[in-house]
Design an enzyme around this catalytic site. Structure first.
Site, mmCIF file in Angstrom:
data_model
loop_
_atom_site.group_PDB
_atom_site.id
_atom_site.type_symbol
_atom_site.label_atom_id
_atom_site.label_comp_id
_atom_site.label_asym_id
_atom_site.label_seq_id
_atom_site.Cartn_x
_atom_site.Cartn_y
_atom_site.Cartn_z
ATOM 1 N N SER A 111 0.833 -1.205 0.000
ATOM 2 C CA SER A 111 0.000 0.000 0.000
ATOM 3 C C SER A 111 0.862 1.247 0.000
ATOM 4 C CB SER A 111 -0.855 -0.048 1.264
ATOM 5 O OG SER A 111 -1.478 1.184 1.509
ATOM 6 N N LYS B 187 2.038 -3.910 6.651
ATOM 7 C CA LYS B 187 2.497 -3.842 5.249
ATOM 8 C C LYS B 187 4.015 -3.628 5.206
ATOM 9 C CE LYS B 187 -1.472 -4.592 3.403
ATOM 10 N NZ LYS B 187 -1.739 -5.938 2.877
ATOM 11 N N TYR C 241 -2.180 -1.612 11.038
ATOM 12 C CA TYR C 241 -2.408 -2.089 9.677
ATOM 13 C C TYR C 241 -1.240 -1.688 8.772
ATOM 14 C CZ TYR C 241 -3.869 -2.123 4.842
ATOM 15 O OH TYR C 241 -3.881 -2.325 3.487
HETATM 16 P P1 NAD Z 1 -11.046 -7.300 1.146
HETATM 17 O O1 NAD Z 1 -11.294 -7.322 2.618
HETATM 18 O O2 NAD Z 1 -12.195 -7.009 0.254
HETATM 19 O O3 NAD Z 1 -10.419 -8.699 0.693
HETATM 20 C C1 NAD Z 1 -9.590 -9.467 1.522
HETATM 21 C C2 NAD Z 1 -10.132 -10.894 1.517
HETATM 22 O O4 NAD Z 1 -9.285 -11.705 2.328
HETATM 23 C C3 NAD Z 1 -11.546 -10.995 2.111
HETATM 24 O O5 NAD Z 1 -12.355 -11.742 1.226
HETATM 25 C C4 NAD Z 1 -11.344 -11.753 3.431
HETATM 26 O O6 NAD Z 1 -12.447 -12.580 3.733
HETATM 27 C C5 NAD Z 1 -10.080 -12.555 3.124
HETATM 28 N N1 NAD Z 1 -9.248 -12.898 4.289
HETATM 29 C C6 NAD Z 1 -8.800 -12.089 5.275
HETATM 30 N N2 NAD Z 1 -8.029 -12.782 6.136
HETATM 31 C C7 NAD Z 1 -7.976 -14.061 5.673
HETATM 32 C C8 NAD Z 1 -7.334 -15.243 6.109
HETATM 33 N N3 NAD Z 1 -6.600 -15.267 7.232
HETATM 34 N N4 NAD Z 1 -7.494 -16.375 5.374
HETATM 35 C C9 NAD Z 1 -8.264 -16.385 4.273
HETATM 36 N N5 NAD Z 1 -8.892 -15.295 3.798
HETATM 37 C C10 NAD Z 1 -8.746 -14.133 4.497
HETATM 38 O O7 NAD Z 1 -9.844 -6.298 0.885
HETATM 39 P P2 NAD Z 1 -9.310 -5.664 -0.490
HETATM 40 O O8 NAD Z 1 -9.682 -4.241 -0.510
HETATM 41 O O9 NAD Z 1 -9.669 -6.543 -1.620
HETATM 42 O O10 NAD Z 1 -7.753 -5.722 -0.212
HETATM 43 C C11 NAD Z 1 -6.953 -6.791 -0.683
HETATM 44 C C12 NAD Z 1 -5.518 -6.555 -0.250
HETATM 45 O O11 NAD Z 1 -5.063 -5.322 -0.773
HETATM 46 C C13 NAD Z 1 -5.307 -6.495 1.254
HETATM 47 O O12 NAD Z 1 -4.086 -7.109 1.565
HETATM 48 C C14 NAD Z 1 -5.235 -5.014 1.536
HETATM 49 O O13 NAD Z 1 -4.489 -4.731 2.683
HETATM 50 C C15 NAD Z 1 -4.532 -4.528 0.280
HETATM 51 N N6 NAD Z 1 -4.783 -3.115 -0.022
HETATM 52 C C16 NAD Z 1 -6.076 -2.668 -0.137
HETATM 53 C C17 NAD Z 1 -6.313 -1.337 -0.408
HETATM 54 C C18 NAD Z 1 -7.711 -0.799 -0.487
HETATM 55 O O14 NAD Z 1 -7.886 0.413 -0.378
HETATM 56 N N7 NAD Z 1 -8.737 -1.620 -0.713
HETATM 57 C C19 NAD Z 1 -5.233 -0.459 -0.577
HETATM 58 C C20 NAD Z 1 -3.931 -0.946 -0.476
HETATM 59 C C21 NAD Z 1 -3.730 -2.287 -0.187
HETATM 60 C C1 WQD Z 2 -9.657 9.284 1.113
HETATM 61 C C2 WQD Z 2 -9.833 10.773 1.350
HETATM 62 C C3 WQD Z 2 -10.317 11.375 3.633
HETATM 63 C C4 WQD Z 2 -14.195 9.462 3.937
HETATM 64 C C5 WQD Z 2 -7.003 4.389 3.248
HETATM 65 C C6 WQD Z 2 -5.928 3.711 4.051
HETATM 66 C C7 WQD Z 2 -4.751 3.380 3.193
HETATM 67 C C8 WQD Z 2 -5.177 2.587 1.954
HETATM 68 C C9 WQD Z 2 -6.307 3.247 1.240
HETATM 69 C C10 WQD Z 2 -4.991 0.236 2.368
HETATM 70 C C11 WQD Z 2 -9.182 11.267 2.642
HETATM 71 C C12 WQD Z 2 -11.480 11.709 2.726
HETATM 72 C C13 WQD Z 2 -12.988 9.913 3.460
HETATM 73 C C14 WQD Z 2 -15.232 10.407 4.220
HETATM 74 C C15 WQD Z 2 -13.774 12.166 3.493
HETATM 75 N N1 WQD Z 2 -5.683 1.292 2.293
HETATM 76 N N2 WQD Z 2 -12.781 11.242 3.238
HETATM 77 N N3 WQD Z 2 -14.971 11.737 3.964
HETATM 78 O O1 WQD Z 2 -7.395 7.492 3.975
HETATM 79 O O2 WQD Z 2 -6.530 7.729 1.604
HETATM 80 O O3 WQD Z 2 -6.473 5.560 2.693
HETATM 81 O O4 WQD Z 2 -7.366 3.525 2.164
HETATM 82 O O5 WQD Z 2 -3.820 0.073 2.331
HETATM 83 O O6 WQD Z 2 -3.876 2.642 3.960
HETATM 84 O O7 WQD Z 2 -5.531 4.580 5.084
HETATM 85 O O8 WQD Z 2 -8.656 6.506 2.002
HETATM 86 O O9 WQD Z 2 -11.001 6.494 1.291
HETATM 87 O O10 WQD Z 2 -10.482 6.641 3.758
HETATM 88 O O11 WQD Z 2 -10.006 8.583 2.298
HETATM 89 O O12 WQD Z 2 -13.599 13.368 3.294
HETATM 90 O O13 WQD Z 2 -16.326 10.062 4.680
HETATM 91 O O14 WQD Z 2 -11.247 11.014 1.526
HETATM 92 O O15 WQD Z 2 -10.141 12.391 4.582
HETATM 93 O O16 WQD Z 2 -8.661 12.535 2.400
HETATM 94 P P1 WQD Z 2 -7.221 6.934 2.625
HETATM 95 P P2 WQD Z 2 -10.106 6.991 2.361
#
Ligand code: NAD
Ligand code: WQD
Length: 344
Positions: free
Chosen positions: A127, A156, A152
């Site tokens: 991330s 990472k 969290y």
């Molecule tokens: P998500 O929660 O939709 O998907 C994760 C999946 O993993 C879920 O289906 C959950 O049931 C499963 N899971 C969790 N722990 C498990 C375990 N121990 N064994 C088996 N299954 C398990 O999340 P996402 O948004 O699809 O994110 C996927 C990956 O990308 C994650 O590693 C997350 O940290 C990373 N990521 C997400 C974002 C974001 O904003 N969505 C941003 C950066 C990184």
């Molecule tokens: C985006 C922008 C808020 C909600 C998070 C995790 C990061 C990564 C991505 C996994 C910000 C603003 C939000 C609301 C708002 N995930 N906002 N009103 O904070 O960039 O990142 O998700 O790795 O680790 O921290 O994403 O969607 O929460 O916010 O104004 O009700 O929207 O302040 O500026 P963020 P977000």
């Protein structure tokens, strides 16, 4: 013979979109998911889009024996994409041990079974959170890693280190670490998308739920930042574009094209968009108004961060292509589908 890929967390948001793209590219997918943040209906959505139902094992990646059993039941797995993780930043501050246990044990177990079963490579979901508040934007992969502000985020950072240490100790294994910026939107078919869990903490699900009337008003967290309109700036990357990068990463690893054992790539559009600009884009793309008000800053928010995606563009030959307006339409169509299904 199709190559078999294990997708952990494959019924989740990014995982499900990636499974579709892997299938489209001719891979055979087996999903492991414990359904802690997704459900089995996602398999129907995947099948509707690709015409192929992926193999599915409901099990927990923190249980190494379940992983070993899976590898015996589905022999010949060549690569892993590890999405499985707990991902709610706020929750990780409340129950940190759950985050450390789930995210780190999952990764350690996967690394451990790789040589046991001849699995050659692992793609890892990291991330942009590892950069914290960057000194310079756009941020490239050489930017310093800042001290994590949540358990969290720390998982990472530690995961990236675990992968590097382990691969340095082993011959023949490869990894590609992908640092996502802000993944948003849904598949254009509206068959799969992001499943809301309680009150959304992230911007897009809150926005679409406000647009459909589930929430009264979207709170914009701050308009006094050092940005052109005062709201925070992010790099919103379409989830289908993001999914496609995983297919390229898997191909690169399995065709031995990686230049080093561990490669790291930013996945973003390269364009910073403010929260207020995003709301405007949603409204003009969909014609639907989003009631919103400015409130105070949210603790811990980064002021501005967007990617320099040059390395992914040049080395992977991958580029984000889907315009933000189309992404907003896909998010809205998905919200309408959730309503149709009686979910939201
Ligand atoms: P998500 O929660 O939709 O998907 C994760 C999946 O993993 C879920 O289906 C959950 O049931 C499963 N899971 C969790 N722990 C498990 C375990 N121990 N064994 C088996 N299954 C398990 O999340 P996402 O948004 O699809 O994110 C996927 C990956 O990308 C994650 O590693 C997350 O940290 C990373 N990521 C997400 C974002 C974001 O904003 N969505 C941003 C950066 C990184
Ligand atoms: C985006 C922008 C808020 C909600 C998070 C995790 C990061 C990564 C991505 C996994 C910000 C603003 C939000 C609301 C708002 N995930 N906002 N009103 O904070 O960039 O990142 O998700 O790795 O680790 O921290 O994403 O969607 O929460 O916010 O104004 O009700 O929207 O302040 O500026 P963020 P977000």
């Amino acid at each position: 013979m199709k190559q078999r890929i294990l997708v952990t967390g494959g019924t989740g948001y990014i995982g499900s979109h990636t499974v579709v793209e892997l299938q489209n590219a001719g891979y055979e997918v087996v999903i492991i998911d414990n359904l802690s943040n997704s459900n089995k209906d996602v398999l129907d959505g995947i099948e509707k889009i690709s015409g192929i139902r992926p193999d599915f094992v409901e099990a927990d990646c923190t249980n190494i024996e379940s992983l070993r059993q899976l590898c015996k039941d589905y022999p010949g797995i060549k690569g892993i994409i590890n999405f499985a993780a707990s991902k709610a930043v706020g929750e990780s501050l409340q129950i940190p041990l759950l985050y450390y246990r789930n995210n780190l044990m999952t990764l350690i177990n996967l690394l451990e079974i790789m040589p046991e079963f001849g699995i050659e490579g692992i793609v890892f979901s990291s991330s942009c959170t590892v950069y914290g508040e960057p000194d310079v934007n756009p941020v490239d992969e050489s930017a310093p890693i800042k001290k994590a502000t949540s358990p969290y985020g720390n998982t990472k950072q530690i995961s990236e280190e675990i992968i590097t240490d382990y691969l340095n100790s082993k011959e023949g294994l490869k990894s590609i670490i992908l640092r996502y910026f802000n993944p948003v939107g849904a598949h254009p078919s509206a068959e799969i998308g992001e499943l809301p869990n309680g009150v959304p903490q992230n911007l897009i699900p809150y926005l679409t739920q406000t647009a459909i009337g589930v929430r009264k008003e979207l709170s914009v967290f701050g308009n006094d930042y050092d940005t052109p309109d005062g709201s925070c700036i992010r790099d919103f990357i379409n989830v289908v574009d993001l999914a496609k990068a995983h297919v390229i990463a898997v191909q690169r690893m399995l065709e031995n094209k990686s230049e080093r054992k561990v490669e790291i790539f930013n996945l973003g559009t390269g364009k910073g968009v403010s929260v207020l600009e995003l709301i405007n884009t949603f409204e003009s793309a969909t014609g639907v108004k989003v009631p919103h008000k400015i409130v105070g800053r949210r603790a811990g928010d980064i002021e501005k961060v967007w990617a320099n995606p040059q390395k992914a563009n040049n080395v992977l030959g991958w580029k984000a292509e889907i315009p933000l307006s189309d992404t907003m339409i896909s998010a809205w169509k998905w919200q309408l589908k959730l309503r149709e299904r009686g979910i939201m």
